[in-house]
Design an enzyme around this catalytic site. Structure first.
Site, PDB file in Angstrom:
ATOM      1  N   GLY A 138       0.670  -1.257   0.144  1.00 21.92           N
ATOM      2  CA  GLY A 138       0.104   0.022   0.028  1.00 21.92           C
ATOM      3  C   GLY A 138       0.823   1.167  -0.467  1.00 21.92           C
ATOM      4  O   GLY A 138       1.326   1.544  -0.078  1.00 21.92           O
ATOM      5  N   ARG A 139       0.042   2.285   0.249  1.00 24.14           N
ATOM      6  CA  ARG A 139       1.448   3.818   0.701  1.00 24.14           C
ATOM      7  C   ARG A 139       1.929   3.496   1.088  1.00 24.14           C
ATOM      8  O   ARG A 139       3.526   3.347   0.876  1.00 24.14           O
ATOM      9  CB  ARG A 139      -0.157   5.428   1.003  1.00 24.14           C
ATOM     10  CG  ARG A 139      -1.278   5.021   0.358  1.00 24.14           C
ATOM     11  CD  ARG A 139      -1.908   6.072   1.321  1.00 24.14           C
ATOM     12  NE  ARG A 139      -3.177   5.034   1.600  1.00 24.14           N
ATOM     13  CZ  ARG A 139      -4.276   5.122   2.290  1.00 24.14           C
ATOM     14  NH1 ARG A 139      -4.646   6.042   1.178  1.00 24.14           N
ATOM     15  NH2 ARG A 139      -4.661   4.411   2.516  1.00 24.14           N
ATOM     16  N   ILE A 140       2.058   3.181   2.735  1.00 28.75           N
ATOM     17  CA  ILE A 140       2.917   3.076   2.842  1.00 28.75           C
ATOM     18  C   ILE A 140       4.917   1.909   2.822  1.00 28.75           C
ATOM     19  O   ILE A 140       5.515   2.412   2.686  1.00 28.75           O
ATOM     20  CB  ILE A 140       3.144   2.428   4.868  1.00 28.75           C
ATOM     21  CG1 ILE A 140       2.271   3.467   5.747  1.00 28.75           C
ATOM     22  CG2 ILE A 140       4.355   1.693   5.545  1.00 28.75           C
ATOM     23  CD1 ILE A 140       1.758   3.010   6.691  1.00 28.75           C
TER      24      ILE A 140
ATOM     25  N   ILE B  97       5.973  -3.764  11.229  1.00 24.98           N
ATOM     26  CA  ILE B  97       5.785  -2.070  10.971  1.00 24.98           C
ATOM     27  C   ILE B  97       3.488  -2.404  11.436  1.00 24.98           C
ATOM     28  O   ILE B  97       3.505  -1.440  11.316  1.00 24.98           O
ATOM     29  CB  ILE B  97       6.252  -0.873  11.171  1.00 24.98           C
ATOM     30  CG1 ILE B  97       5.864  -1.069   9.598  1.00 24.98           C
ATOM     31  CG2 ILE B  97       7.864  -0.913  11.373  1.00 24.98           C
ATOM     32  CD1 ILE B  97       6.714   0.083   8.776  1.00 24.98           C
ATOM     33  N   ALA B  98       3.795  -3.455  10.751  1.00 24.27           N
ATOM     34  CA  ALA B  98       1.731  -3.924  10.655  1.00 24.27           C
ATOM     35  C   ALA B  98       0.769  -3.334  11.586  1.00 24.27           C
ATOM     36  O   ALA B  98       0.373  -2.991  12.178  1.00 24.27           O
ATOM     37  CB  ALA B  98       1.299  -4.569   9.241  1.00 24.27           C
ATOM     38  N   ARG B  99       0.990  -4.965  12.361  1.00 27.70           N
ATOM     39  CA  ARG B  99       0.287  -5.072  13.367  1.00 27.70           C
ATOM     40  C   ARG B  99       0.696  -6.815  13.818  1.00 27.70           C
ATOM     41  O   ARG B  99       1.252  -7.708  13.422  1.00 27.70           O
ATOM     42  CB  ARG B  99      -2.276  -5.562  12.698  1.00 27.70           C
ATOM     43  CG  ARG B  99      -2.773  -4.118  12.436  1.00 27.70           C
ATOM     44  CD  ARG B  99      -2.579  -3.253  14.157  1.00 27.70           C
ATOM     45  NE  ARG B  99      -2.870  -2.077  13.454  1.00 27.70           N
ATOM     46  CZ  ARG B  99      -2.773  -1.018  13.548  1.00 27.70           C
ATOM     47  NH1 ARG B  99      -1.439  -0.924  13.771  1.00 27.70           N
ATOM     48  NH2 ARG B  99      -3.658   0.104  14.033  1.00 27.70           N
TER      49      ARG B  99
ATOM     50  N   GLU C 262      -0.429  -7.043  22.468  1.00 28.02           N
ATOM     51  CA  GLU C 262       0.337  -5.845  22.572  1.00 28.02           C
ATOM     52  C   GLU C 262      -1.017  -4.773  23.838  1.00 28.02           C
ATOM     53  O   GLU C 262      -1.986  -4.682  23.846  1.00 28.02           O
ATOM     54  CB  GLU C 262       0.806  -4.628  21.614  1.00 28.02           C
ATOM     55  CG  GLU C 262      -0.075  -4.183  20.805  1.00 28.02           C
ATOM     56  CD  GLU C 262       0.363  -3.585  20.104  1.00 28.02           C
ATOM     57  OE1 GLU C 262       1.581  -3.611  18.883  1.00 28.02           O
ATOM     58  OE2 GLU C 262      -0.161  -2.339  19.822  1.00 28.02           O
TER      59      GLU C 262
ATOM     60  N   HIS D 119       5.259   0.461  19.613  1.00 30.79           N
ATOM     61  CA  HIS D 119       3.883   0.160  18.618  1.00 30.79           C
ATOM     62  C   HIS D 119       4.000   2.306  18.128  1.00 30.79           C
ATOM     63  O   HIS D 119       3.128   3.122  18.380  1.00 30.79           O
ATOM     64  CB  HIS D 119       2.165   0.382  18.722  1.00 30.79           C
ATOM     65  CG  HIS D 119       1.160   0.192  17.951  1.00 30.79           C
ATOM     66  ND1 HIS D 119       0.900  -0.532  17.726  1.00 30.79           N
ATOM     67  CD2 HIS D 119       1.639   1.027  16.565  1.00 30.79           C
ATOM     68  CE1 HIS D 119       0.230  -0.373  16.348  1.00 30.79           C
ATOM     69  NE2 HIS D 119       0.297   0.678  15.676  1.00 30.79           N
TER      70      HIS D 119
HETATM   71  C1  DGY Z   1      -2.314   3.172  13.033  1.00 23.34           C
HETATM   72  O1  DGY Z   1      -2.108   4.506  12.034  1.00 23.34           O
HETATM   73  O2  DGY Z   1      -2.440   2.316  12.284  1.00 23.34           O
HETATM   74  C2  DGY Z   1      -0.492   2.899  13.647  1.00 23.34           C
HETATM   75  O3  DGY Z   1      -0.366   2.051  13.495  1.00 23.34           O
HETATM   76  C3  DGY Z   1      -0.926   3.614  15.508  1.00 23.34           C
HETATM   77  O4  DGY Z   1      -1.946   3.181  15.495  1.00 23.34           O
END
Ligand code: DGY
Length: 322
Positions: A155-157, A237-239, A268, A286
């Protein structure tokens, strides 16, 4: 009479002041941790909610809050929302896309570099007074420049990280995503679409940026880790929940992959105890989107969604058609 809203977590005072111009606001500036029952109770008489990723909005909450019209999440991720239940209840969901893309991509790249170059592991060693002499292989890690950067979730990130790698560090970028990017976007990222299997097998550094859902639960488990190079690093860095944290801790302990960088965790803020005992992992709480300007932009966008919805009948970044 102004509509009443709940701001479920502490937020920038200036954003709260802006909301107070339009709404009767009940806020949580002391940032108390509410149980689901407490959150439901506070929401019962509210028309709107300013939420974060820690506030679960599901059918049970919605059934107890018939006056609720909109929940504005201060996050791009929205796995705390049951979107189907919200749509069925006629409650609009909004998130905060775009404003955090570059900041989060910066952090993903930084975490990958810190992981590959063993920065926190070597800092702990230094702080513990263990550094007594230089040696040729002390904390020798892997290179970023010229390496193969794998991205799962483009995606964008993901695209932001790909551009940093391809243009800034001469990386060879491969990616896997539910749907392939168009040719222009692939060219802008200098990225090549590959199967998930090829991604796992070829990446020197694998960065996870896909949204969490039932389909992505444990997308990286023991079987996937076994396909990665023993020299590879993994960055999430996702979830939490996308990686099987117990399987990852075992792979790190047994050096089946070289290292991991984790900003998100299953369950978490609890962290799997085995991750706390392996040295070859960089752990952060996070914070990928946590630069001051970006967190302010996210808070303002969530607030503006509430304001636009109640004053113009249309939110800025809706997620459903409630
Ligand atoms: C998001 O924007 O999804 C980040 O993980 C902050 O919660």
């Amino acid at each position: 009479m102004k509509p009443s809203i709940l701001v479920a977590r502490a937020v920038f005072p200036e954003v709260l002041q802006k909301l107070a111009q339009h709404f009767e606001v009940e806020s949580n500036q002391s940032d108390e941790t509410w149980s689901k029952a407490q959150l439901t109770d506070k929401l019962r008489d509210k028309a709107g909610a300013f939420t974060t990723g820690t506030d679960r909005i599901d059918a049970e909450v919605l059934a107890a809050c018939p006056q609720l019209k909109i929940c504005a999440n201060m996050a791009v991720g929205y796995n705390n929302f049951d979107i189907a239940a919200m749509t069925a209840a006629g409650v609009l969901a909004t998130n905060t896309p775009d404003v955090l893309t570059e900041t989060t991509a910066d952090f993903g790249f930084a975490l990958m570099m810190a992981t590959a170059r063993r920065m926190t592991e070597s800092e702990h060693y230094l702080r513990a007074g263990q550094w007594t002499k230089w040696s040729y292989d002390m904390f020798a890690g892997s290179d970023i420049h010229g390496a193969t950067l794998g991205i799962l979730g483009m995606g964008r990130i993901g695209q932001g990280i790909a551009k940093r790698g391809a243009h800034g560090f001469g990386m060879n970028v491969v990616y896997h995503n539910r749907s392939r990017l168009d040719a222009a976007s692939e060219a802008a990222c200098k990225a090549r679409y590959v199967s998930k299997e090829e991604l796992l097998k070829t990446a020197d550094h694998l960065v996870l940026v896909l949204p969490y859902s039932a389909a992505s639960h444990h997308a990286i488990g023991a079987a996937e880790l076994a396909q990665m190079k023993p020299t590879a690093t993994l960055v999430n860095i996702a979830r939490g929940g996308i990686v099987d944290d117990a399987a990852l801790a075992a792979a790190l302990r047994d050096r089946r992959i070289a290292a991991a960088g984790l900003d998100v965790f299953e369950g978490e803020p609890a962290v799997h105890p085995d991750l706390l005992t392996v040295p070859n992992v960089v752990l952060t709480p996070h914070i990928a989107s946590a630069s001051v300007p970006t967190r302010l932009a996210m808070a303002n966008l969530a607030a503006d969604n509430l304001i636009a919805f109640f004053t113009q009948g249309k939110a800025l970044t809706p997620l459903n058609a409630a």
